[in-house]
Design a protein around this motif. Structure first.
Motif, PDB file in Angstrom:
ATOM      1  N   GLU A  46      48.726  53.692  45.780  1.00 37.71           N
ATOM      2  CA  GLU A  46      49.619  52.563  45.991  1.00 37.71           C
ATOM      3  C   GLU A  46      49.155  51.648  47.127  1.00 37.71           C
ATOM      4  OE1 GLU A  46      52.204  55.875  44.288  1.00 37.71           O
ATOM      5  OE2 GLU A  46      50.415  55.643  45.505  1.00 37.71           O
ATOM      6  N   ASP A  47      48.326  52.195  47.987  1.00 32.44           N
ATOM      7  CA  ASP A  47      47.808  51.418  49.119  1.00 32.44           C
ATOM      8  C   ASP A  47      46.434  50.823  48.828  1.00 32.44           C
ATOM      9  OD1 ASP A  47      49.148  54.041  51.166  1.00 32.44           O
ATOM     10  OD2 ASP A  47      50.060  52.109  50.678  1.00 32.44           O
ATOM     11  N   GLY A  48      46.016  50.909  47.567  1.00 29.45           N
ATOM     12  CA  GLY A  48      44.712  50.387  47.197  1.00 29.45           C
ATOM     13  C   GLY A  48      44.586  48.893  47.413  1.00 29.45           C
ATOM     14  N   VAL A  49      43.365  48.451  47.588  1.00 28.18           N
ATOM     15  CA  VAL A  49      43.062  47.044  47.824  1.00 28.18           C
ATOM     16  C   VAL A  49      42.594  46.406  46.523  1.00 28.18           C
ATOM     17  CG1 VAL A  49      41.549  45.464  49.077  1.00 28.18           C
ATOM     18  CG2 VAL A  49      42.444  47.515  50.213  1.00 28.18           C
ATOM     19  N   GLN A  50      43.177  45.272  46.179  1.00 27.24           N
ATOM     20  CA  GLN A  50      42.715  44.532  45.006  1.00 27.24           C
ATOM     21  C   GLN A  50      41.383  43.880  45.334  1.00 27.24           C
ATOM     22  OE1 GLN A  50      44.766  40.894  43.773  1.00 27.24           O
ATOM     23  NE2 GLN A  50      44.700  41.612  41.663  1.00 27.24           N
ATOM     24  N   ILE A  51      40.371  44.258  44.577  1.00 25.31           N
ATOM     25  CA  ILE A  51      39.024  43.749  44.807  1.00 25.31           C
ATOM     26  C   ILE A  51      38.783  42.482  44.014  1.00 25.31           C
ATOM     27  CG2 ILE A  51      36.568  44.265  44.615  1.00 25.31           C
ATOM     28  CD1 ILE A  51      38.136  45.868  46.735  1.00 25.31           C
ATOM     29  N   SER A  52      39.192  42.509  42.754  1.00 26.86           N
ATOM     30  CA  SER A  52      38.935  41.379  41.877  1.00 26.86           C
ATOM     31  C   SER A  52      39.888  41.439  40.699  1.00 26.86           C
ATOM     32  CB  SER A  52      37.483  41.418  41.389  1.00 26.86           C
ATOM     33  OG  SER A  52      37.176  40.277  40.615  1.00 26.86           O
ATOM     34  N   CYS A  53      40.050  40.310  40.057  1.00 28.21           N
ATOM     35  CA  CYS A  53      40.952  40.219  38.904  1.00 28.21           C
ATOM     36  C   CYS A  53      40.424  39.164  37.953  1.00 28.21           C
ATOM     37  CB  CYS A  53      42.360  39.861  39.379  1.00 28.21           C
ATOM     38  SG  CYS A  53      43.584  39.668  38.069  1.00 28.21           S
ATOM     39  N   ILE A  54      40.601  39.406  36.647  1.00 25.64           N
ATOM     40  CA  ILE A  54      40.232  38.424  35.633  1.00 25.64           C
ATOM     41  C   ILE A  54      41.435  38.214  34.724  1.00 25.64           C
ATOM     42  CG2 ILE A  54      39.194  40.185  34.119  1.00 25.64           C
ATOM     43  CD1 ILE A  54      37.077  38.006  33.369  1.00 25.64           C
ATOM     44  N   GLY A  55      41.763  36.951  34.477  1.00 26.05           N
ATOM     45  CA  GLY A  55      42.934  36.631  33.694  1.00 26.05           C
ATOM     46  C   GLY A  55      42.752  36.878  32.207  1.00 26.05           C
ATOM     47  N   VAL A  56      43.837  36.734  31.472  1.00 25.40           N
ATOM     48  CA  VAL A  56      43.804  36.887  30.021  1.00 25.40           C
ATOM     49  C   VAL A  56      42.735  35.959  29.428  1.00 25.40           C
ATOM     50  CG1 VAL A  56      45.112  36.516  27.898  1.00 25.40           C
ATOM     51  CG2 VAL A  56      46.208  37.608  29.860  1.00 25.40           C
ATOM     52  N   GLY A  57      41.910  36.505  28.566  1.00 22.68           N
ATOM     53  CA  GLY A  57      40.857  35.710  27.952  1.00 22.68           C
ATOM     54  C   GLY A  57      39.868  35.132  28.947  1.00 22.68           C
ATOM     55  N   GLY A  58      39.783  35.712  30.136  1.00 21.84           N
ATOM     56  CA  GLY A  58      38.887  35.183  31.167  1.00 21.84           C
ATOM     57  C   GLY A  58      39.387  33.892  31.770  1.00 21.84           C
ATOM     58  N   GLY A  59      40.714  33.652  31.706  1.00 20.00           N
ATOM     59  CA  GLY A  59      41.272  32.387  32.150  1.00 20.00           C
ATOM     60  C   GLY A  59      40.954  32.021  33.583  1.00 20.00           C
ATOM     61  N   ASN A  60      40.986  33.004  34.481  1.00 19.98           N
ATOM     62  CA  ASN A  60      40.568  32.732  35.860  1.00 19.98           C
ATOM     63  C   ASN A  60      40.095  34.035  36.466  1.00 19.98           C
ATOM     64  OD1 ASN A  60      43.193  33.945  36.255  1.00 19.98           O
ATOM     65  ND2 ASN A  60      43.232  33.065  38.318  1.00 19.98           N
ATOM     66  N   VAL A  61      39.381  33.943  37.541  1.00 26.53           N
ATOM     67  CA  VAL A  61      38.938  35.131  38.265  1.00 26.53           C
ATOM     68  C   VAL A  61      39.212  34.912  39.743  1.00 26.53           C
ATOM     69  CG1 VAL A  61      37.158  35.768  36.602  1.00 26.53           C
ATOM     70  CG2 VAL A  61      36.568  34.307  38.522  1.00 26.53           C
ATOM     71  N   ILE A  62      39.520  36.007  40.429  1.00 28.83           N
ATOM     72  CA  ILE A  62      39.694  35.957  41.880  1.00 28.83           C
ATOM     73  C   ILE A  62      38.977  37.151  42.501  1.00 28.83           C
ATOM     74  CG2 ILE A  62      41.896  34.701  41.774  1.00 28.83           C
ATOM     75  CD1 ILE A  62      43.279  37.373  42.484  1.00 28.83           C
ATOM     76  N   TYR A  63      38.637  37.004  43.771  1.00 33.90           N
ATOM     77  CA  TYR A  63      37.958  38.059  44.512  1.00 33.90           C
ATOM     78  C   TYR A  63      38.578  38.173  45.895  1.00 33.90           C
ATOM     79  CZ  TYR A  63      34.311  37.480  40.969  1.00 33.90           C
ATOM     80  OH  TYR A  63      33.619  37.410  39.787  1.00 33.90           O
ATOM     81  N   ALA A  64      38.584  39.382  46.411  1.00 33.87           N
ATOM     82  CA  ALA A  64      38.918  39.562  47.810  1.00 33.87           C
ATOM     83  C   ALA A  64      37.847  38.863  48.659  1.00 33.87           C
ATOM     84  CB  ALA A  64      38.971  41.051  48.155  1.00 33.87           C
TER      85      ALA A  64
END
Length: 132
Positions: A46-64
């Motif tokens: 639960e204390d994990g760090v979000q490193i990266s995320c990609i939206g549905v269909g590759g809509g957007n990406v984010i990075y720490a």
């Protein structure tokens, strides 16, 4: 029911690279936002760090901020997988890496700070150790 399974972790020297895979079954991963989290040794998931995320269909990406320019998240819809290419790894990036997914009823694009409870599905993790 979507199921996720991570692979690709291992032991690597500082400055080395690894490519993590998040393989999905039971549904098309293309319809889900997918994030990678790092759980540091001794910490709860639960204390994990979000490193990266990609939206549905590759809509957007984010990075720490700490991984920008070194890590790349991507999808392969033909294989129903999401990947995290990690370059120039640092010892402090040692930990258990998890992929997590959320359906469009939650959100379709990624935002910073989407913690553990924002995600509906989790894999079991793959360990990464960065050490000389």
């Amino acid at each position: 029911q979507l199921q996720l399974m991570e692979s690709g972790g291992g032991l690597v020297q500082p400055g080395g690279s690894l490519r993590l895979s998040c393989a999905a079954s039971g549904a098309s991963l293309e319809n889900y936002a997918v994030s990678w989290f790092r759980q540091a040794p001794g910490k709860e998931r639960e204390d994990g760090v979000q490193i990266s995320c990609i939206g549905v269909g590759g809509g957007n990406v984010i990075y720490a901020d700490s991984v920008k320019g070194r890590f790349t998240i991507s999808r392969d819809s033909t294989k129903n997988e999401v990947y995290l290419q990690m370059n120039n790894l640092k010892p402090e990036e040692t930990g258990e890496y998890f992929c997590a997914a959320a359906g469009p009823s939650r959100f379709s694009i990624c935002f910073p700070g989407l913690g553990y409870y924002a995600w509906d599905y989790w894999g079991k993790g793959t360990p990464v150790s960065v050490s000389s």
